[in-house]
Design a protein around this motif. Structure first.
Motif, PDB file in Angstrom:
ATOM      1  N   ALA A 197       0.830  -1.208   0.000  1.00  0.00           N
ATOM      2  CA  ALA A 197       0.000   0.000   0.000  1.00  0.00           C
ATOM      3  C   ALA A 197       0.862   1.254   0.000  1.00  0.00           C
ATOM      4  CB  ALA A 197      -0.926  -0.010   1.217  1.00  0.00           C
ATOM      5  N   GLU A 198       1.976   1.227   0.734  1.00  0.00           N
ATOM      6  CA  GLU A 198       2.860   2.382   0.768  1.00  0.00           C
ATOM      7  C   GLU A 198       3.598   2.560  -0.551  1.00  0.00           C
ATOM      8  OE1 GLU A 198       3.765   2.143   5.581  1.00  0.00           O
ATOM      9  OE2 GLU A 198       5.214   1.369   4.125  1.00  0.00           O
ATOM     10  N   GLY A 199       3.919   1.449  -1.217  1.00  0.00           N
ATOM     11  CA  GLY A 199       4.574   1.550  -2.505  1.00  0.00           C
ATOM     12  C   GLY A 199       3.687   2.179  -3.566  1.00  0.00           C
ATOM     13  N   LYS A 200       2.374   1.977  -3.457  1.00  0.00           N
ATOM     14  CA  LYS A 200       1.455   2.531  -4.452  1.00  0.00           C
ATOM     15  C   LYS A 200       1.337   4.045  -4.344  1.00  0.00           C
ATOM     16  CE  LYS A 200      -1.400  -1.622  -4.953  1.00  0.00           C
ATOM     17  NZ  LYS A 200      -2.746  -2.221  -4.758  1.00  0.00           N
ATOM     18  N   ILE A 201       1.484   4.595  -3.140  1.00  0.00           N
ATOM     19  CA  ILE A 201       1.342   6.042  -2.969  1.00  0.00           C
ATOM     20  C   ILE A 201       2.683   6.754  -3.064  1.00  0.00           C
ATOM     21  CG2 ILE A 201      -0.708   5.779  -1.541  1.00  0.00           C
ATOM     22  CD1 ILE A 201       1.012   6.284   0.917  1.00  0.00           C
ATOM     23  N   SER A 202       3.770   6.009  -3.257  1.00  0.00           N
ATOM     24  CA  SER A 202       5.094   6.620  -3.323  1.00  0.00           C
ATOM     25  C   SER A 202       5.361   7.136  -4.732  1.00  0.00           C
ATOM     26  CB  SER A 202       6.168   5.608  -2.933  1.00  0.00           C
ATOM     27  OG  SER A 202       6.246   4.558  -3.884  1.00  0.00           O
ATOM     28  N   SER A 203       6.268   8.098  -4.822  1.00  0.00           N
ATOM     29  CA  SER A 203       6.674   8.628  -6.123  1.00  0.00           C
ATOM     30  C   SER A 203       7.852   7.865  -6.708  1.00  0.00           C
ATOM     31  CB  SER A 203       7.044  10.107  -6.000  1.00  0.00           C
ATOM     32  OG  SER A 203       8.099  10.288  -5.061  1.00  0.00           O
TER      33      SER A 203
END
Length: 260
Positions: A197-203
């Motif tokens: 989930a954190e990887g999806k919102i990262s740039s």
């Protein structure tokens, strides 16, 4: 009369079946820019459980678990290569396979492009640490099975750690143990060991592998959008943290040696 839709290659369930009901937690609100990380600090990684020697048929094996990421690794060899030209250095083969139930969306049993890409990344992280010059015309085969996946970055880092422990468990001579750590840029902040989930919102994300005992970097993989300053900041943060991962690998091998 046999059923026309009966498939002998599969174990068919009963005619009357009901879906299992799980007590799912309430859906969390989407992350907003400027809010802190949920569950742990920005520079904290997930707890690691690592053990070796679980697969008796393999020369060396390891199992690693970091919350929702679970990976098993087996090492076979070194063994003589057949039907290949003579080479002074041995070969290191890495094969990664995702279990059909390892991801949110069911994966097909056949290897795809993502499996091969992950295999290449892990192979490059490990090949510099193994002394292949001592294994002429020999092959080391590493088979990694992803039982549960919670972010491809954490999967690659954990798989590299498990493979390093399995190689040491097999008695393969190495220059040093390989540790790995991942990072993501989320809202201008560096978060270590990102989940799916954190990887999806990262740039952008970065995976750093190396041998902390020799202060040597073996592999760097970066994807997404990052400034040069953010890239170097991610590398420094990963390099500081993967020394702790190196201590976990050494402790697991020490416990195995004491048990023997």
């Amino acid at each position: 009369m046999a059923q026309s839709n009966f498939d002998r290659r599969r174990i068919n369930g009963p005619d009357e079946a009901y879906r299992p009901v799980f007590d799912l937690d309430e859906e969390e609100e989407p992350w907003k820019t400027g809010t802190p990380r949920r569950g742990r600090g920005a520079k904290d990684i997930r707890p690691i459980f690592l053990t070796t020697g679980l697969i008796n048929q393999a020369n060396g094996s390891a199992y690693i678990e970091t919350e929702k990421t679970k990976i098993a690794c087996a090492v076979y060899g070194p063994r003589q290569s057949k039907n290949t030209a003579y080479n002074e250095n041995g070969r290191l083969n890495v094969e990664v396979k995702f279990a059909p139930f390892s991801c949110t969306r069911r994966r097909v049993p056949i290897r795809d492009a993502e499996d091969r890409a992950v295999s290449v990344q892990m192979q490059q992280a490990l090949v510099s640490a193994v002394r292949l010059e001592l294994l002429p015309k020999s092959t080391l085969d590493i088979f990694i099975t992803v039982i549960e996946n919670d972010g491809i970055e954490g999967c690659i880092a954990s798989g590299s750690v498990a493979a390093s422990a399995a190689l040491a468990d097999a008695g393969v001579e190495m220059l040093g143990l390989v540790a790995s750590c991942s990072a993501a840029v989320v809202g201008g902040e560096i978060w270590l060991d990102p989940t799916e989930a954190e990887g999806k919102i990262s740039s952008g994300t970065l995976i750093l592998s190396g041998m902390p005992a020799l202060d040597t970097v073996t592999s760097v993989w970066q994807s997404g959008n990052m400034t040069p300053e953010q890239t170097f900041e991610c590398m420094d943060a990963c390099q500081e943290r993967y020394t702790d991962v190196h201590a976990v690998i050494a402790q697991a091998l020490l416990e195995k040696a004491k048990s023997l």
